[in-house]
Design a protein around this motif. Structure first.
Motif, short mmCIF file in Angstrom:
data_model
loop_
_atom_site.label_atom_id
_atom_site.label_comp_id
_atom_site.label_asym_id
_atom_site.label_seq_id
_atom_site.Cartn_x
_atom_site.Cartn_y
_atom_site.Cartn_z
N UNK A 1 1.24 -1.15 0.34
CA UNK A 1 0.00 0.14 -0.07
C UNK A 1 0.60 1.15 -0.12
N UNK A 2 0.33 1.90 0.03
CA UNK A 2 0.81 3.20 -0.92
C UNK A 2 0.56 4.70 0.71
N UNK A 3 1.11 5.02 1.12
CA UNK A 3 0.97 6.68 1.82
C UNK A 3 1.52 7.41 1.63
N UNK A 4 1.26 8.49 1.66
CA UNK A 4 2.00 9.84 2.10
C UNK A 4 2.51 10.43 3.51
N UNK A 5 3.94 11.08 3.42
CA UNK A 5 4.22 12.14 4.78
C UNK A 5 4.24 12.81 4.49
N UNK A 6 4.19 13.99 6.00
CA UNK A 6 3.76 15.39 5.88
C UNK A 6 4.25 15.87 4.70
N UNK A 7 5.63 15.60 4.41
CA UNK A 7 6.01 16.46 3.14
C UNK A 7 5.54 15.67 2.24
N UNK A 8 4.87 15.01 2.02
CA UNK A 8 4.18 15.32 0.05
C UNK A 8 5.50 13.76 -0.78
N UNK A 9 6.12 13.16 0.46
CA UNK A 9 6.69 12.37 0.08
C UNK A 9 6.05 10.84 -0.51
N UNK A 10 6.09 10.15 -1.16
CA UNK A 10 5.36 8.68 -1.14
C UNK A 10 5.73 7.46 -0.97
N UNK A 11 4.80 6.71 0.37
CA UNK A 11 6.41 5.70 0.57
C UNK A 11 5.47 4.73 0.46
N UNK A 12 6.12 3.47 0.22
CA UNK A 12 5.82 2.26 -0.47
C UNK A 12 5.18 1.31 1.31
N UNK A 13 4.04 0.40 1.43
CA UNK A 13 4.64 -0.14 2.62
C UNK A 13 4.64 -1.96 1.78
N UNK A 14 5.21 -2.60 2.93
CA UNK A 14 5.37 -3.80 2.00
C UNK A 14 5.56 -4.76 3.43
N UNK A 15 4.56 -5.81 3.61
CA UNK A 15 4.56 -6.52 3.82
C UNK A 15 5.29 -8.06 3.63
N UNK A 16 6.01 -8.53 3.58
CA UNK A 16 6.59 -9.04 2.10
C UNK A 16 6.53 -10.80 2.92
N UNK A 17 6.87 -11.48 1.80
CA UNK A 17 6.60 -12.81 2.21
C UNK A 17 8.10 -13.64 1.48
N UNK A 18 8.80 -13.26 2.17
CA UNK A 18 10.37 -13.44 1.77
C UNK A 18 10.30 -14.47 0.80
N UNK A 19 9.67 -16.11 0.99
CA UNK A 19 9.77 -17.56 0.48
C UNK A 19 9.23 -17.54 -0.12
N UNK A 20 8.66 -16.82 -0.78
CA UNK A 20 7.96 -16.34 -2.43
C UNK A 20 8.46 -15.33 -3.49
N UNK A 21 8.85 -14.45 -2.73
CA UNK A 21 9.81 -13.05 -3.79
C UNK A 21 10.92 -13.96 -3.66
N UNK A 22 12.04 -14.61 -3.15
CA UNK A 22 12.86 -15.41 -3.11
C UNK A 22 13.04 -15.42 -4.47
N UNK A 23 11.64 -16.62 -5.03
CA UNK A 23 11.23 -17.83 -5.75
C UNK A 23 10.98 -17.51 -6.26
N UNK A 24 10.52 -15.42 -6.85
CA UNK A 24 9.95 -15.01 -8.19
C UNK A 24 11.64 -15.22 -8.64
N UNK A 25 12.40 -14.47 -7.69
CA UNK A 25 14.14 -14.02 -8.24
C UNK A 25 14.66 -15.14 -9.31
N UNK A 26 14.39 -16.04 -8.51
CA UNK A 26 14.96 -17.32 -8.93
C UNK A 26 14.11 -17.52 -10.21
N UNK A 27 13.15 -17.46 -10.23
CA UNK A 27 12.40 -18.11 -11.50
C UNK A 27 12.55 -16.89 -12.84
N UNK A 28 13.12 -15.97 -12.00
CA UNK A 28 13.62 -14.72 -13.24
C UNK A 28 15.22 -15.47 -13.15
N UNK A 29 15.91 -15.78 -13.00
CA UNK A 29 17.24 -15.87 -13.61
C UNK A 29 18.08 -14.36 -12.70
#
Length: 141
Positions: free
Chosen positions: A108-136
């Motif tokens: 999800x994305x939020x904004x801080x008080x100075x107008x910076x967009x921030x991305x919040x990520x609840x990772x699934x590191x196991x699946x993230x690693x698999x995705x990277x491996x599938x891309x080589x």
């Protein structure tokens, strides 16, 4: 409730993202793919679990950082995105969009008080690693 647990990524605008990735590869030893570089590390609370942080140059004309007018966006890793968003709403934090869920995590994305967009990520590191491996892709360690 834990909120942010670490840096999930650093994203910034670049005139030529491909050249930028190659420069960092050549001069700083980054392992790069078409998106940037993934840093692999082990989580402090449980040093048997891998964690990942993404480094990505974006085309300078990207609209991805909007509504922010800044040339960068930081992604923060969080433990429970849905609970955190509920708390942030109570605290009148600007929530830019709805939570999106992928195999490798929730975002999800939020904004801080100075107008910076921030991305919040609840990772699934196991699946993230698999995705990277599938891309080589290799990680920067």
């Amino acid at each position: 409730m834990k909120r942010v647990t670490g840096i999930g990524g650093i994203f910034f605008k670049s005139k030529d993202p491909k050249k930028m990735r190659e420069w960092y590869k050549e001069h700083l030893g980054f392992e790069v793919n078409e998106y940037g570089s993934v840093f692999e590390w082990y989580q402090g609370a449980d040093n048997t679990k891998k964690g990942f942080s993404q480094w990505s140059p974006f085309n300078e004309k990207t609209k991805y950082f909007q509504p922010s007018e800044k040339d960068f966006m930081i992604n923060y890793r969080v433990q429970d995105l849905e609970k955190l968003v509920a708390e942030l709403k109570k605290e009148n934090v600007t929530i830019v969009d709805k939570i999106e869920t992928y195999e490798y995590g929730k975002f999800v994305h939020i904004m801080d008080i100075e107008g910076n967009k921030i991305e919040l990520w609840e990772p699934n590191d196991i699946e993230y690693e698999k995705l990277g491996q599938s891309m080589g892709s290799k990680t920067t360690k």
